[in-house]
Design an enzyme around this catalytic site. Sequence first.
Site, PDB file in Angstrom:
ATOM      1  N   GLY A 135       0.769  -1.242   0.000  1.00  0.00           N
ATOM      2  CA  GLY A 135       0.000   0.000   0.000  1.00  0.00           C
ATOM      3  C   GLY A 135       0.800   1.292   0.000  1.00  0.00           C
ATOM      4  O   GLY A 135       0.239   2.356   0.201  1.00  0.00           O
ATOM      5  N   SER A 159       4.002  -6.502   0.757  1.00  0.00           N
ATOM      6  CA  SER A 159       2.787  -6.630  -0.050  1.00  0.00           C
ATOM      7  C   SER A 159       1.929  -7.788   0.460  1.00  0.00           C
ATOM      8  O   SER A 159       2.454  -8.844   0.832  1.00  0.00           O
ATOM      9  CB  SER A 159       3.186  -6.893  -1.501  1.00  0.00           C
ATOM     10  OG  SER A 159       2.088  -7.407  -2.212  1.00  0.00           O
ATOM     11  N   SER A 160       0.615  -7.593   0.456  1.00  0.00           N
ATOM     12  CA  SER A 160      -0.271  -8.674   0.937  1.00  0.00           C
ATOM     13  C   SER A 160      -0.196  -9.904   0.038  1.00  0.00           C
ATOM     14  O   SER A 160      -0.582 -11.000   0.444  1.00  0.00           O
ATOM     15  CB  SER A 160      -1.717  -8.163   1.027  1.00  0.00           C
ATOM     16  OG  SER A 160      -2.109  -7.636  -0.225  1.00  0.00           O
ATOM     17  N   ASP A 161       0.327  -9.754  -1.178  1.00  0.00           N
ATOM     18  CA  ASP A 161       0.459 -10.893  -2.095  1.00  0.00           C
ATOM     19  C   ASP A 161       1.749 -11.684  -1.873  1.00  0.00           C
ATOM     20  O   ASP A 161       2.035 -12.612  -2.637  1.00  0.00           O
ATOM     21  CB  ASP A 161       0.411 -10.404  -3.548  1.00  0.00           C
ATOM     22  CG  ASP A 161      -0.918  -9.764  -3.887  1.00  0.00           C
ATOM     23  OD1 ASP A 161      -1.961 -10.356  -3.537  1.00  0.00           O
ATOM     24  OD2 ASP A 161      -0.929  -8.674  -4.489  1.00  0.00           O
ATOM     25  N   HIS A 167      -9.623 -12.551 -10.912  1.00  0.00           N
ATOM     26  CA  HIS A 167      -8.663 -11.708 -10.199  1.00  0.00           C
ATOM     27  C   HIS A 167      -7.741 -10.969 -11.177  1.00  0.00           C
ATOM     28  O   HIS A 167      -8.027  -9.818 -11.510  1.00  0.00           O
ATOM     29  CB  HIS A 167      -7.890 -12.600  -9.212  1.00  0.00           C
ATOM     30  CG  HIS A 167      -6.978 -11.862  -8.305  1.00  0.00           C
ATOM     31  ND1 HIS A 167      -6.467 -12.402  -7.155  1.00  0.00           N
ATOM     32  CD2 HIS A 167      -6.453 -10.617  -8.380  1.00  0.00           C
ATOM     33  CE1 HIS A 167      -5.678 -11.523  -6.551  1.00  0.00           C
ATOM     34  NE2 HIS A 167      -5.659 -10.427  -7.285  1.00  0.00           N
ATOM     35  N   HIS A 189       2.776  -9.163 -10.163  1.00  0.00           N
ATOM     36  CA  HIS A 189       1.310  -9.242 -10.145  1.00  0.00           C
ATOM     37  C   HIS A 189       0.762  -7.864 -10.471  1.00  0.00           C
ATOM     38  O   HIS A 189       1.230  -6.867  -9.924  1.00  0.00           O
ATOM     39  CB  HIS A 189       0.825  -9.698  -8.780  1.00  0.00           C
ATOM     40  CG  HIS A 189      -0.670  -9.683  -8.632  1.00  0.00           C
ATOM     41  ND1 HIS A 189      -1.510 -10.263  -9.565  1.00  0.00           N
ATOM     42  CD2 HIS A 189      -1.475  -9.147  -7.673  1.00  0.00           C
ATOM     43  CE1 HIS A 189      -2.762 -10.076  -9.173  1.00  0.00           C
ATOM     44  NE2 HIS A 189      -2.772  -9.405  -8.040  1.00  0.00           N
ATOM     45  N   HIS A 192      -3.159  -5.755 -11.959  1.00  0.00           N
ATOM     46  CA  HIS A 192      -4.554  -5.861 -12.375  1.00  0.00           C
ATOM     47  C   HIS A 192      -4.695  -5.148 -13.715  1.00  0.00           C
ATOM     48  O   HIS A 192      -5.687  -4.452 -13.953  1.00  0.00           O
ATOM     49  CB  HIS A 192      -5.489  -5.248 -11.334  1.00  0.00           C
ATOM     50  CG  HIS A 192      -5.567  -6.031 -10.063  1.00  0.00           C
ATOM     51  ND1 HIS A 192      -6.453  -5.735  -9.049  1.00  0.00           N
ATOM     52  CD2 HIS A 192      -4.868  -7.108  -9.619  1.00  0.00           C
ATOM     53  CE1 HIS A 192      -6.290  -6.585  -8.041  1.00  0.00           C
ATOM     54  NE2 HIS A 192      -5.327  -7.423  -8.359  1.00  0.00           N
ATOM     55  N   ASP A 218       6.028 -15.254 -29.469  1.00  0.00           N
ATOM     56  CA  ASP A 218       7.375 -14.807 -29.110  1.00  0.00           C
ATOM     57  C   ASP A 218       7.606 -14.869 -27.596  1.00  0.00           C
ATOM     58  O   ASP A 218       8.742 -14.950 -27.148  1.00  0.00           O
ATOM     59  CB  ASP A 218       7.595 -13.349 -29.564  1.00  0.00           C
ATOM     60  CG  ASP A 218       7.837 -13.253 -31.068  1.00  0.00           C
ATOM     61  OD1 ASP A 218       8.227 -14.268 -31.687  1.00  0.00           O
ATOM     62  OD2 ASP A 218       7.618 -12.152 -31.615  1.00  0.00           O
ATOM     63  N   TYR A 258      17.088 -14.619 -32.522  1.00  0.00           N
ATOM     64  CA  TYR A 258      16.489 -13.280 -32.548  1.00  0.00           C
ATOM     65  C   TYR A 258      17.349 -12.306 -31.744  1.00  0.00           C
ATOM     66  O   TYR A 258      17.891 -12.671 -30.714  1.00  0.00           O
ATOM     67  CB  TYR A 258      15.086 -13.359 -31.955  1.00  0.00           C
ATOM     68  CG  TYR A 258      14.345 -12.045 -31.912  1.00  0.00           C
ATOM     69  CD1 TYR A 258      13.550 -11.643 -32.977  1.00  0.00           C
ATOM     70  CD2 TYR A 258      14.454 -11.211 -30.805  1.00  0.00           C
ATOM     71  CE1 TYR A 258      12.866 -10.441 -32.936  1.00  0.00           C
ATOM     72  CE2 TYR A 258      13.777 -10.007 -30.757  1.00  0.00           C
ATOM     73  CZ  TYR A 258      12.983  -9.633 -31.824  1.00  0.00           C
ATOM     74  OH  TYR A 258      12.320  -8.449 -31.775  1.00  0.00           O
TER      75      TYR A 258
END
Length: 237
Positions: A45, A73-75, A168, A94, A96, A119, A226
């Site tokens: 946050g 982070s809460s994740d 999510h 992560h 959104h 690719d 490449y």
Amino acid sequence: MLETLKEIVCAANLELVRQGLVTLTWGNVSGIDRSRGLMVIKPSGVAYAGLTPDAMVVTDLDGRVVEGAFAPSSDTPTHARLYQAFANIGGVVHTHSAYATAFAQAGREIPCLGTTHADHFHGAVPVARLPTAAEAAERYERNIGEVIVERFRALDPDAVPGVLAAGHGPFTWGPDPKKAVENAVALEAVAQMAAATFALCPDVPPLPAHLLDKHYRRKHGPGAYYGQKKDHLKEIQ
Ligand SMILES: [Zn+2]
């Protein structure tokens, strides 16, 4: 501790914002030091505007804070679960981001419709199922990691470096945090292209396997050609 990794992770979090993948504070990047079994992640946050390497949080793979003034982070437990399961990855992202999240909310995988996708992802970007009520009630963030790992039982996370958590949003990863951010950018771009392609042609078939393989392999693995050869890059530095 882990000062270099903190700088790398901080820069990768700021790059997510520059790339337009973050709304408010909905996004986080982590990196791992495999030799110490510790990860560095964005604090929870905290506004991106003042984000500095010092604000990054060091945790172990059980999500316990080892060093840092802020809560992670809460994740964090989701990132930790992915590092445990996917041995070659060094960074996790992560977001959104809107188009990838739209596919996640639709519960719909992103098939490989063209060479841009091929690719970066060797096949469809899959959807990991919704957590059950029990999985949401306890250790929710850890269980999001579990359902992703479950989805990859028959998939190679190095060849498909991303997933859509149903209802999510996307998680991507890579050999380091910078590469994981690139994969997040690529995933959002191919999601946007796929949405537009489906709007034009709802029954479009996936790219044929020989073109999927050709495009993936010219950028990845032993036969990759490449971009610039490493020797040439050394010469021009
Ligand atoms: Zn999220």
